[in-house]
Structures are given as structure tokens and as C-alpha cells.
Design a protein around this motif. Structure first.
Motif, short mmCIF file in Angstrom:
data_model
loop_
_atom_site.label_atom_id
_atom_site.label_comp_id
_atom_site.label_asym_id
_atom_site.label_seq_id
_atom_site.Cartn_x
_atom_site.Cartn_y
_atom_site.Cartn_z
N GLU A 1 67.64 25.58 9.58
CA GLU A 1 67.42 26.88 8.96
C GLU A 1 68.61 27.77 9.33
O GLU A 1 68.78 28.16 10.47
N VAL B 1 66.18 30.40 0.51
CA VAL B 1 64.97 31.21 0.65
C VAL B 1 65.41 32.65 0.81
O VAL B 1 66.18 32.98 1.71
N LYS C 1 59.05 30.50 1.72
CA LYS C 1 59.35 29.31 2.51
C LYS C 1 58.29 28.23 2.35
O LYS C 1 58.61 27.06 2.22
#
Length: 189
Positions: A92, A159, A165
Motif C-alpha cells: 500500500e 484507491v 478499498k
């Protein structure tokens, strides 16, 4: 004639919007070709307690999603002697993008009072930054008999909001399992 044209137009719009996907799947690594159809599997993260995500909810979401999707294909979940081991991790990465601020508003292409809303004359920048997160779901399919990776797939998506998400991860899991199945169907002898 008119209703057929409207139906065709509606179908075309539906196909256009359904075919647009913001999730890309990359086949990263294959160490050998599949030699058989696997009947059972285990998800290593669920059994050993590996965390693919920092968030426990997302970790459970992906683990259960993979389990459900693979069981729908006819495979069984087996912890004792699995033919296929599945492991997942994530990446991420918070990023920024420059966005061009349109100096031509929607009303009249600056025909009236061009200096009032033009950012160049109000000491404003023509560009601003927008934050987003690059979300990567990496899934390894491992053959424990050969101790090699059958396939490593990475699902990459952007995102923009945290509530997105969950949906992106669910869609990523679906696409990864579809790619796994198509790889197996194409390469089995």
C-alpha cells in the motif's frame, strides 16, 4: 425499429461501462508449468497467522475471499496435506498526482470577464496535487511437492478514498482467481 435502436444503444453503453476496469492483473512469476489439476488447497496466511495487510479486516476479507472463490471452482480447503499452497501479501503506497486546474469554466469559454476567475491573475497555481493510494495485492500459488511457485499474480489499483478499498480488494480477488483458472486451463497437458 426505434425500440431496437434504443435497445442496441443501451446494450452498447452497458458493455462500455462494464468493460472499463480500474484493476490491472500482472503475472509476475511462473517457475514451472502446471502438470495436474489441483484438487485441494490451503491459505498459508489463515493457518500460520501471516498478515498480508496491516488492517485485520482487510486481511480477513482477502483470506476469506480467496477461500470462497477457490471453493466455488470445485477445490477443497485442506490443512493436512494440500496440493496447492496460497499465500498473499500487499503493498500500500501513498502517492500524489498533479492535477491541472481548468482555467476555462463550463460557461462560455471565458467569453465574459476573462480576468475574474482566471487563476493566473489571482495569484493561484494552475496545478494542484491530489493524494491517492496505489494498492497492490500479491498472491503466490505454490506447489509444495516441487517447492516452487506455480504462479505469482499481482492486482494493482488506485484507491482515492478509504471506503473504496474493500470493493477494490473484492474485485481484485475475483480477477486473480479468474486469471489463475485461465492459466491452468491453457497450460494443462
Amino acid at each position: 425499429m426505434k425500440t431496437n435502436t434504443l435497445r442496441l444503444l443501451a446494450f452498447g453503453v452497458l458493455v462500455l461501462f462494464s468493460s472499463c476496469s480500474s484493476i490491472e492483473i500482472f503475472k509476475e512469476k511462473t517457475e514451472f508449468k502446471p502438470y495436474k489439476k489441483y484438487q485441494n488447497f490451503v491459505i498459508l496466511n489463515n493457518e500460520v497467522g501471516l498478515k498480508g495487510f496491516n488492517d485485520d479486516f482487510l486481511n480477513a476479507l482477502v483470506g476469506e475471499g480467496l477461500k470462497d472463490a477457490l471453493e466455488k471452482t470445485g477445490m477443497r480447503y485442506e490443512t493436512e496435506n494440500p496440493e496447492l499452497v496460497v499465500r498473499f501479501t500487499s503493498n500500500e503506497d501513498v502517492r500524489q498526482r498533479e492535477v491541472f486546474n481548468n482555467m476555462y469554466p463550463m460557461w462560455g469559454w471565458r467569453v465574459w470577464d476573462p480576468f475574474m476567475f482566471d487563476p493566473r491573475f489571482n495569484n493561484q497555481s494552475l496545478y494542484s496535487t491530489k493524494n491517492y493510494e496505489l494498492l497492490q495485492l500479491i498472491v503466490d500459488f505454490i506447489d509444495p511437492k516441487n517447492d516452487k511457485i506455480l504462479m505469482q499474480l499481482t492486482a494493482v489499483s488506485e484507491v482515492h478514498q478509504s471506503r473504496e478499498k474493500k470493493k477494490k480488494l473484492e474485485k481484485s480477488v475475483e480477477k486473480i482467481v479468474e486469471t489463475y483458472l485461465s492459466h491452468m486451463n491453457q497450460n494443462l497437458p
